[in-house]
Design an enzyme around this catalytic site. Structure first.
Site, PDB file in Angstrom:
ATOM      1  N   TYR A 139       0.818  -1.213   0.000  1.00 23.62           N
ATOM      2  CA  TYR A 139       0.000   0.000   0.000  1.00 23.62           C
ATOM      3  C   TYR A 139       0.853   1.264   0.000  1.00 23.62           C
ATOM      4  O   TYR A 139       0.452   2.281  -0.556  1.00 23.62           O
ATOM      5  CB  TYR A 139      -0.911   0.030   1.237  1.00 23.62           C
ATOM      6  CG  TYR A 139      -2.132  -0.835   1.127  1.00 23.62           C
ATOM      7  CD1 TYR A 139      -2.038  -2.217   1.147  1.00 23.62           C
ATOM      8  CD2 TYR A 139      -3.391  -0.262   1.019  1.00 23.62           C
ATOM      9  CE1 TYR A 139      -3.170  -3.002   1.069  1.00 23.62           C
ATOM     10  CE2 TYR A 139      -4.525  -1.044   0.940  1.00 23.62           C
ATOM     11  CZ  TYR A 139      -4.416  -2.412   0.967  1.00 23.62           C
ATOM     12  OH  TYR A 139      -5.532  -3.190   0.886  1.00 23.62           O
ATOM     13  N   LYS A 185       4.069 -15.300   2.612  1.00 20.19           N
ATOM     14  CA  LYS A 185       4.340 -16.001   1.346  1.00 20.19           C
ATOM     15  C   LYS A 185       5.858 -16.199   1.305  1.00 20.19           C
ATOM     16  O   LYS A 185       6.558 -15.715   0.404  1.00 20.19           O
ATOM     17  CB  LYS A 185       3.806 -15.155   0.168  1.00 20.19           C
ATOM     18  CG  LYS A 185       3.849 -15.845  -1.187  1.00 20.19           C
ATOM     19  CD  LYS A 185       2.829 -16.944  -1.362  1.00 20.19           C
ATOM     20  CE  LYS A 185       3.050 -17.659  -2.691  1.00 20.19           C
ATOM     21  NZ  LYS A 185       2.221 -18.864  -2.850  1.00 20.19           N
ATOM     22  N   ASP A 217      -1.788 -18.657   0.523  1.00 20.19           N
ATOM     23  CA  ASP A 217      -2.706 -19.402  -0.356  1.00 20.19           C
ATOM     24  C   ASP A 217      -3.363 -20.549   0.413  1.00 20.19           C
ATOM     25  O   ASP A 217      -4.581 -20.742   0.367  1.00 20.19           O
ATOM     26  CB  ASP A 217      -1.999 -19.887  -1.635  1.00 20.19           C
ATOM     27  CG  ASP A 217      -0.622 -20.494  -1.400  1.00 20.19           C
ATOM     28  OD1 ASP A 217      -0.162 -20.521  -0.238  1.00 20.19           O
ATOM     29  OD2 ASP A 217      -0.001 -20.954  -2.389  1.00 20.19           O
ATOM     30  N   ASP A 241      -6.125  -7.620   4.231  1.00 21.65           N
ATOM     31  CA  ASP A 241      -7.285  -7.020   3.559  1.00 21.65           C
ATOM     32  C   ASP A 241      -8.117  -8.125   2.906  1.00 21.65           C
ATOM     33  O   ASP A 241      -9.332  -8.221   3.094  1.00 21.65           O
ATOM     34  CB  ASP A 241      -6.796  -6.013   2.505  1.00 21.65           C
ATOM     35  CG  ASP A 241      -7.946  -5.379   1.737  1.00 21.65           C
ATOM     36  OD1 ASP A 241      -8.942  -4.999   2.370  1.00 21.65           O
ATOM     37  OD2 ASP A 241      -7.832  -5.281   0.496  1.00 21.65           O
ATOM     38  N   ASP A 245     -11.946 -10.029   4.270  1.00 21.32           N
ATOM     39  CA  ASP A 245     -13.207 -10.077   3.503  1.00 21.32           C
ATOM     40  C   ASP A 245     -13.660 -11.530   3.350  1.00 21.32           C
ATOM     41  O   ASP A 245     -14.853 -11.842   3.464  1.00 21.32           O
ATOM     42  CB  ASP A 245     -13.038  -9.453   2.103  1.00 21.32           C
ATOM     43  CG  ASP A 245     -13.405  -7.960   2.067  1.00 21.32           C
ATOM     44  OD1 ASP A 245     -13.144  -7.268   3.064  1.00 21.32           O
ATOM     45  OD2 ASP A 245     -13.936  -7.489   1.041  1.00 21.32           O
TER      46      ASP A 245
END
Ligand code: NAD
Ligand code: IPM
Ligand code: MN
Length: 346
Positions: A139, A185, A217, A241, A245
């Site tokens: 970001y 990751k 993942d 983020d 969701d």
């Protein structure tokens, strides 16, 4: 003590879910003697319209002086092509106030398992918190540029940034069930290698907390197959983020999830995790639960009033269990109706 509160309605469903929530705050303040002063300011697209800036100086200054900020949501197609998008105002607010820790709880309460799209026996008892790093990563990393033939985003983390979010997550895990899942990751990203190494180092300060590492993942799969086995999940900004969701759907809807963001200073920002939902704005059908539960978090964390938080949470969850829900959970109740019921019960 008189708490200073700033209300930022924002855009889309933001004003709809915040206005009723502010009425609840007023009612709670009378019932539980919570002394507060409140100012409402333009933010996001609304502020672009009025000031040409999603985070005007007056709004930022009010937020900086606040104990709590209650934010609805920002953004919408109207401003997607604007050089300064509403989203950049939200990022600037988080960065200016150094709100590096964002806590996003997911809970499936007893009696409300039927709202999950997953099998009820799989989700019953789910209760975890995603601790999302909020002021670093892709970001904010530099260089960041958009050219015609090439675009760059940079995924940067300093060790200090990872350490402070790690401490926040370990401390939360200690106050809960002593289990921390760190998501990265590490098989591909350098920043994730530093992330994992730093989490392991910080872990030495918290011998009672069991640490599990998952690749992002695989984690996105485990969230669906074994949601009850998570307690605290800590991860970098973008992964947090996305995973939050995804997690919101375990209890049934994106409209259910609240959040609090905080940093070293006292100011805390309370907001639902969803966006401005332009597709359902101004129809009185938005689910206000994420916003209302954010106020409950504010009662607990800023006003230090557990009784007010508990009463509000109990009323909200009971309405859901009783099937008094907005259409996202299959009901026919309007947003305003949910607010009226809560106000009446208070
Ligand atoms: P969104 O979260 O606004 O909506 C995604 C889907 O979920 C939509 O179908 C929407 O109707 C539904 N939904 C969301 N909240 C709901 C609620 N409370 N009740 C019922 N249904 C709800 O995401 P999007 O559509 O991708 O983004 C819309 C705008 O919001 C964009 O401009 C985006 O940048 C912005 N956004 C803002 C925030 C924020 O203010 N914190 C967060 C996410 C997205
Ligand atoms: C959120 C939102 C924001 C984010 C956007 C609107 C900048 O999706 O709060 O989850 O990506 O952090
Ligand atoms: Mn998001």
């Amino acid at each position: 003590m008189s708490y200073r509160v700033t209300a930022l309605p924002g855009d889309g469903i933001g004003p709809e879910i915040l206005s009723g929530t502010l009425k609840i705050l007023e009612k709670l303040s009378n019932k539980y003697n919570i002394d507060y002063q409140i100012e409402t300011h333009d933010f996001g697209g609304a502020a672009i319209d009025n000031y040409g800036d999603p985070l005007p100086k007056t709004t930022l200054e009010a937020c900086e002086k606040s104990d709590a900020i209650l934010l609805g949501a920002i953004g919408g197609p109207k401003w997607d092509q604007h050089p300064k998008r509403p989203e950049s105002g939200l990022l600037a607010l988080r960065k200016n106030l150094e709100l590096f820790a964002n806590l996003r709880p997911t809970k499936v309460v007893e009696g409300a398992t039927r709202f999950s799209p997953l099998k009820e026996e799989r989700v019953a008892g789910t209760d975890f918190v995603i601790v999302r790093e909020l002021t670093g990563g892709l970001y904010f990393g530099e260089p960041k540029q958009l050219e015609e033939q090439q675009a760059i985003d940079s995924l940067t983390y300093t060790k200090a940034e990872i350490e402070r979010i790690a401490h926040a997550a370990f401390q939360l895990a200690e106050s809960r069930n002593n289990k921390l899942t760190s998501v990265d990751k590490e098989n591909v990203l350098a920043s994730s290698k530093l992330w994992r190494q730093t989490i392991n180092e910080v872990a030495e300060n918290y011998p009672n907390v069991t640490v599990e590492h998952l690749l992002v993942d695989a984690c996105s799969m485990h969230l669906i197959t074994r949601p009850t086995q998570f307690d605290v999940i800590v991860t970098e900004n973008l992964f947090g983020d996305i995973l939050s969701d995804e997690a919101s759907v375990i209890p049934g809807s994106l409209g259910l999830s609240p959040s609090v963001s905080y940093g070293q200073r006292g100011t805390k920002l309370y907001e639902p995790i969803h966006g401005s939902a332009p597709d359902i704005a101004n129809q009185d059908i938005a689910n206000p639960t994420g916003m209302i539960l954010s106020l409950a978090m504010c009662c607990r964390e800023t006003f230090e009033n557990n009784a007010a938080a508990e009463e509000l949470e109990n009323i909200v969850y009971q309405l859901i269990k009783d099937g008094v829900t907005t259409p996202d959970l299959g009901g026919t109740a309007h947003t305003s109706e949910i607010f009226n019921q809560i106000l009446q019960q208070l």
